[in-house]
Structures are given as structure tokens and as C-alpha cells.
Design a protein around this motif. Structure first.
Motif, PDB file in Angstrom:
ATOM      1  N   PRO A   1     -15.116   3.028 -14.248  1.00  0.00           N
ATOM      2  CA  PRO A   1     -14.532   2.096 -13.284  1.00  0.00           C
ATOM      3  C   PRO A   1     -13.070   2.440 -12.961  1.00  0.00           C
ATOM      4  CG  PRO A   1     -14.267   1.178 -15.474  1.00  0.00           C
ATOM      5  CD  PRO A   1     -14.947   2.534 -15.642  1.00  0.00           C
ATOM      6  N   ILE A   2     -12.545   1.785 -11.927  1.00  0.00           N
ATOM      7  CA  ILE A   2     -11.114   1.833 -11.661  1.00  0.00           C
ATOM      8  C   ILE A   2     -10.400   1.134 -12.811  1.00  0.00           C
ATOM      9  CG2 ILE A   2     -11.143  -0.304 -10.287  1.00  0.00           C
ATOM     10  CD1 ILE A   2      -8.984   1.064  -8.492  1.00  0.00           C
ATOM     11  N   HIS A   3      -9.222   1.654 -13.202  1.00  0.00           N
ATOM     12  CA  HIS A   3      -8.521   1.054 -14.343  1.00  0.00           C
ATOM     13  C   HIS A   3      -7.014   0.997 -14.081  1.00  0.00           C
ATOM     14  CE1 HIS A   3      -7.355   5.110 -15.594  1.00  0.00           C
ATOM     15  NE2 HIS A   3      -8.632   5.475 -15.586  1.00  0.00           N
ATOM     16  N   ILE A   4      -6.295   0.436 -15.037  1.00  0.00           N
ATOM     17  CA  ILE A   4      -4.856   0.223 -14.907  1.00  0.00           C
ATOM     18  C   ILE A   4      -4.116   1.539 -14.677  1.00  0.00           C
ATOM     19  CG2 ILE A   4      -2.798  -0.579 -16.155  1.00  0.00           C
ATOM     20  CD1 ILE A   4      -4.640  -2.832 -15.183  1.00  0.00           C
ATOM     21  N   GLY A   5      -4.565   2.608 -15.307  1.00  0.00           N
ATOM     22  CA  GLY A   5      -3.930   3.912 -15.120  1.00  0.00           C
ATOM     23  C   GLY A   5      -3.947   4.358 -13.664  1.00  0.00           C
ATOM     24  N   HIS A   6      -5.067   4.112 -12.970  1.00  0.00           N
ATOM     25  CA  HIS A   6      -5.152   4.445 -11.546  1.00  0.00           C
ATOM     26  C   HIS A   6      -4.097   3.673 -10.750  1.00  0.00           C
ATOM     27  CE1 HIS A   6      -9.617   5.331 -12.421  1.00  0.00           C
ATOM     28  NE2 HIS A   6      -9.051   6.495 -12.151  1.00  0.00           N
ATOM     29  N   LEU A   7      -3.956   2.402 -11.065  1.00  0.00           N
ATOM     30  CA  LEU A   7      -3.024   1.559 -10.317  1.00  0.00           C
ATOM     31  C   LEU A   7      -1.572   1.951 -10.599  1.00  0.00           C
ATOM     32  CD1 LEU A   7      -4.798  -1.898 -10.780  1.00  0.00           C
ATOM     33  CD2 LEU A   7      -4.997  -0.294  -8.875  1.00  0.00           C
ATOM     34  N   ILE A   8      -1.261   2.284 -11.841  1.00  0.00           N
ATOM     35  CA  ILE A   8       0.096   2.714 -12.182  1.00  0.00           C
ATOM     36  C   ILE A   8       0.408   4.047 -11.495  1.00  0.00           C
ATOM     37  CG2 ILE A   8       1.595   3.490 -14.074  1.00  0.00           C
ATOM     38  CD1 ILE A   8       0.140   1.355 -15.825  1.00  0.00           C
ATOM     39  N   ALA A   9      -0.556   4.964 -11.498  1.00  0.00           N
ATOM     40  CA  ALA A   9      -0.372   6.251 -10.816  1.00  0.00           C
ATOM     41  C   ALA A   9      -0.111   6.034  -9.331  1.00  0.00           C
ATOM     42  CB  ALA A   9      -1.598   7.136 -11.027  1.00  0.00           C
ATOM     43  N   ALA A  10      -0.894   5.157  -8.718  1.00  0.00           N
ATOM     44  CA  ALA A  10      -0.729   4.880  -7.290  1.00  0.00           C
ATOM     45  C   ALA A  10       0.637   4.263  -7.008  1.00  0.00           C
ATOM     46  CB  ALA A  10      -1.841   3.947  -6.807  1.00  0.00           C
ATOM     47  N   GLN A  11       1.095   3.369  -7.888  1.00  0.00           N
ATOM     48  CA  GLN A  11       2.396   2.732  -7.702  1.00  0.00           C
ATOM     49  C   GLN A  11       3.531   3.753  -7.834  1.00  0.00           C
ATOM     50  OE1 GLN A  11       2.798  -0.459  -6.745  1.00  0.00           O
ATOM     51  NE2 GLN A  11       5.008  -0.179  -6.605  1.00  0.00           N
ATOM     52  N   CYS A  12       3.426   4.651  -8.804  1.00  0.00           N
ATOM     53  CA  CYS A  12       4.443   5.696  -8.971  1.00  0.00           C
ATOM     54  C   CYS A  12       4.512   6.578  -7.735  1.00  0.00           C
ATOM     55  CB  CYS A  12       4.147   6.542 -10.209  1.00  0.00           C
ATOM     56  SG  CYS A  12       4.404   5.677 -11.775  1.00  0.00           S
ATOM     57  N   ALA A  13       3.362   6.994  -7.225  1.00  0.00           N
ATOM     58  CA  ALA A  13       3.325   7.833  -6.022  1.00  0.00           C
ATOM     59  C   ALA A  13       3.881   7.071  -4.827  1.00  0.00           C
ATOM     60  CB  ALA A  13       1.892   8.303  -5.744  1.00  0.00           C
ATOM     61  N   TYR A  14       3.488   5.810  -4.699  1.00  0.00           N
ATOM     62  CA  TYR A  14       3.950   4.972  -3.587  1.00  0.00           C
ATOM     63  C   TYR A  14       5.482   4.900  -3.552  1.00  0.00           C
ATOM     64  CZ  TYR A  14       4.976   0.642  -1.053  1.00  0.00           C
ATOM     65  OH  TYR A  14       5.504  -0.294  -0.191  1.00  0.00           O
ATOM     66  N   GLU A  15       6.077   4.646  -4.704  1.00  0.00           N
ATOM     67  CA  GLU A  15       7.528   4.488  -4.773  1.00  0.00           C
ATOM     68  C   GLU A  15       8.261   5.816  -4.622  1.00  0.00           C
ATOM     69  OE1 GLU A  15       8.185   2.556  -8.516  1.00  0.00           O
ATOM     70  OE2 GLU A  15       7.361   0.641  -7.825  1.00  0.00           O
ATOM     71  N   GLN A  16       7.830   6.828  -5.363  1.00  0.00           N
ATOM     72  CA  GLN A  16       8.614   8.053  -5.438  1.00  0.00           C
ATOM     73  C   GLN A  16       8.383   9.000  -4.260  1.00  0.00           C
ATOM     74  OE1 GLN A  16       8.653   9.510  -9.541  1.00  0.00           O
ATOM     75  NE2 GLN A  16       8.057   7.424 -10.090  1.00  0.00           N
ATOM     76  N   ALA A  17       7.232   8.922  -3.621  1.00  0.00           N
ATOM     77  CA  ALA A  17       6.988   9.752  -2.433  1.00  0.00           C
ATOM     78  C   ALA A  17       7.258   8.952  -1.154  1.00  0.00           C
ATOM     79  CB  ALA A  17       5.560  10.289  -2.448  1.00  0.00           C
ATOM     80  N   GLU A  18       7.736   7.700  -1.334  1.00  0.00           N
ATOM     81  CA  GLU A  18       8.083   6.827  -0.204  1.00  0.00           C
ATOM     82  C   GLU A  18       6.920   6.703   0.787  1.00  0.00           C
ATOM     83  OE1 GLU A  18      11.769   8.413   1.292  1.00  0.00           O
ATOM     84  OE2 GLU A  18      12.887   7.658  -0.432  1.00  0.00           O
ATOM     85  N   LEU A  19       5.785   6.285   0.252  1.00  0.00           N
ATOM     86  CA  LEU A  19       4.574   6.118   1.062  1.00  0.00           C
ATOM     87  C   LEU A  19       4.564   4.743   1.710  1.00  0.00           C
ATOM     88  CD1 LEU A  19       2.035   7.597  -1.511  1.00  0.00           C
ATOM     89  CD2 LEU A  19       3.143   8.796   0.384  1.00  0.00           C
ATOM     90  N   GLY A  20       3.890   4.634   2.851  1.00  0.00           N
ATOM     91  CA  GLY A  20       3.715   3.336   3.503  1.00  0.00           C
ATOM     92  C   GLY A  20       2.588   2.552   2.854  1.00  0.00           C
ATOM     93  N   GLU A  21       1.532   3.265   2.453  1.00  0.00           N
ATOM     94  CA  GLU A  21       0.372   2.656   1.788  1.00  0.00           C
ATOM     95  C   GLU A  21      -0.274   3.693   0.882  1.00  0.00           C
ATOM     96  OE1 GLU A  21      -1.410  -0.565   5.012  1.00  0.00           O
ATOM     97  OE2 GLU A  21      -2.331   1.413   4.926  1.00  0.00           O
ATOM     98  N   VAL A  22      -1.112   3.200  -0.016  1.00  0.00           N
ATOM     99  CA  VAL A  22      -1.995   4.067  -0.784  1.00  0.00           C
ATOM    100  C   VAL A  22      -3.418   3.590  -0.532  1.00  0.00           C
ATOM    101  CG1 VAL A  22      -2.723   4.849  -3.077  1.00  0.00           C
ATOM    102  CG2 VAL A  22      -0.282   4.536  -2.584  1.00  0.00           C
ATOM    103  N   TRP A  23      -4.274   4.524  -0.106  1.00  0.00           N
ATOM    104  CA  TRP A  23      -5.680   4.219   0.137  1.00  0.00           C
ATOM    105  C   TRP A  23      -6.510   4.745  -1.029  1.00  0.00           C
ATOM    106  CZ3 TRP A  23      -6.699   5.830   5.957  1.00  0.00           C
ATOM    107  CH2 TRP A  23      -5.859   5.067   6.782  1.00  0.00           C
ATOM    108  N   PHE A  24      -7.359   3.874  -1.584  1.00  0.00           N
ATOM    109  CA  PHE A  24      -8.262   4.250  -2.674  1.00  0.00           C
ATOM    110  C   PHE A  24      -9.594   4.660  -2.060  1.00  0.00           C
ATOM    111  CE2 PHE A  24      -4.960   2.026  -4.747  1.00  0.00           C
ATOM    112  CZ  PHE A  24      -4.951   2.426  -6.073  1.00  0.00           C
ATOM    113  N   LEU A  25      -9.919   5.927  -2.222  1.00  0.00           N
ATOM    114  CA  LEU A  25     -11.062   6.534  -1.539  1.00  0.00           C
ATOM    115  C   LEU A  25     -12.093   7.004  -2.566  1.00  0.00           C
ATOM    116  CD1 LEU A  25     -11.507   7.392   1.539  1.00  0.00           C
ATOM    117  CD2 LEU A  25     -10.841   9.653   0.784  1.00  0.00           C
TER     118      LEU A  25
END
Length: 195
Positions: free
Chosen positions: A12-36
């Protein structure tokens, strides 16, 4: 707009996925993260345990309270084996105004030269490589075109995987706090992973 793509089976999707997405969102200055979620992963020997519908439901539950996270079911709707090159081509065709960044672990950055059609892929998409503490990645070892397409983003060390979560569940051990509460409830109600 820059959009990060988090691909995977999410079984399943887990907390690690969400933390990874948040780190990428903040540090790469993304507008959104899409889970595909992938329909059928090309390089994994076993099919996902949860059905495509169940994995989709869990992703929707995991991201529904995150305004900059979004579930995206393109590969599930398409069916068949999910190849990154085909996915990126389809994303760009349907969303020409968006610049897409594929979010991967820093360990996967080293394997980019072996990716299918990588020479074409680096002209279509960039990559955010999530670097965990203690992992040393030498970007200089990569060909210039690939190196230019990669942005590194540090993230905390999280020893968590979907495989480990499934194993814990099958052994009757708790997975609470490893997955979002809504996902935990869904796994329990649906009897997934031996619960």
C-alpha cells in the motif's frame, strides 16, 4: 507549473511515500505532486496484491487532505504494463503547459542510463532524486544530458517499504502509524494483506 510525479505500485501507499513527496514538493519548488499508480509494473516479478481499484482507493484516502497532492489514475485507466517513457509521452500530450519532474530515489538516479529511451526521456522530463542521509551519489559519473536533468533533494532516512508493511500485516503485527489512518482503516475493513 511544475508537477512532480510519484509513480509506483503503492501496495500500500505509506507514510514514507508522503514524506518523500513533501520533500520533493518543497525542495524542487513544485506546484503539485501527482500520485500515479502503475497498472502492471514492468520490472517487478509479482503482481500487486491489492487490486488496481483498492490501490487507487488507498491513494485517494492518503492524499485527500493534502491540497498540493493529487491522485492521478492515467496508467490504471490505460491498462497493460506501465513504462515510464510511454507515461511521460501521454502526460505531455494531455498537459502540454505543465513541466513534469519524475520523483525517484537517489539510488535510482544511478540507473537512469539504463532506463528505456532515456536519451529521449531527458528532453521530455526532469528528475528529482531524493537523497537519504548516508547515501553518496556522484552525479559526475552520469552522462551530461542525464546529469543536467537531475535535481537532488535531501530527505530524512525512513526505513519503511510496502513489502515490509505487507509482511508485518501477514504476521498479525501492527502497521499503525506506518500508513495514514484512513489507509489503515481501509486495509482493516477490506482484509488486505492477511488482516
Amino acid at each position: 507549473m511544475k508537477v512532480g510525479i510519484m509513480g509506483g505500485t503503492f501496495d500500500p501507499i505509506h507514510i514514507g511515500h508522503l514524506i518523500a513527496a513533501q520533500c520533493a514538493y518543497e525542495q524542487a519548488e513544485l506546484g503539485e505532486v501527482w500520485f500515479l499508480p502503475t497498472n502492471i509494473p514492468p520490472h517487478k516479478p509479482h503482481a500487486p496484491i491489492a487490486s488496481p481499484e483498492q490501490r487507487w482507493d488507498m491513494i485517494c484516502r492518503a492524499v485527500r487532505h493534502q491540497p498540493h497532492f493529487r491522485p492521478f489514475d492515467m496508467e490504471l485507466r490505460k491498462g497493460g504494463v506501465s513504462f515510464t517513457f510511454d507515461t511521460v509521452h501521454d502526460l505531455r500530450e494531455h498537459h502540454p503547459s505543465i513541466h513534469f519532474c519524475y520523483i525517484i530515489g537517489a539510488d535510482m538516479v544511478e540507473y537512469l542510463p539504463k532506463w528505456y529511451k532515456i536519451e529521449e526521456l531527458v528532453h521530455l522530463i526532469s528528475f528529482v532524486g531524493l537523497q537519504r542521509p548516508g547515501y553518496v551519489l556522484d552525479l559526475e559519473q552520469l552522462p551530461e544530458a542525464i546529469r543536467a536533468a537531475v535535481t537532488l533533494a535531501p530527505m530524512p532516512l525512513i526505513e519503511l517499504s510496502s513489502t515490509n508493511i505487507r509482511q508485518r500485516k501477514s504476521e498479525g503485527r501492527s502497521i499503525r502509524h506506518m500508513v495514514p489512518d484512513d489507509v489503515h482503516a481501509y486495509i482493516e475493513v477490506n482484509g488486505l494483506y492477511g488482516s
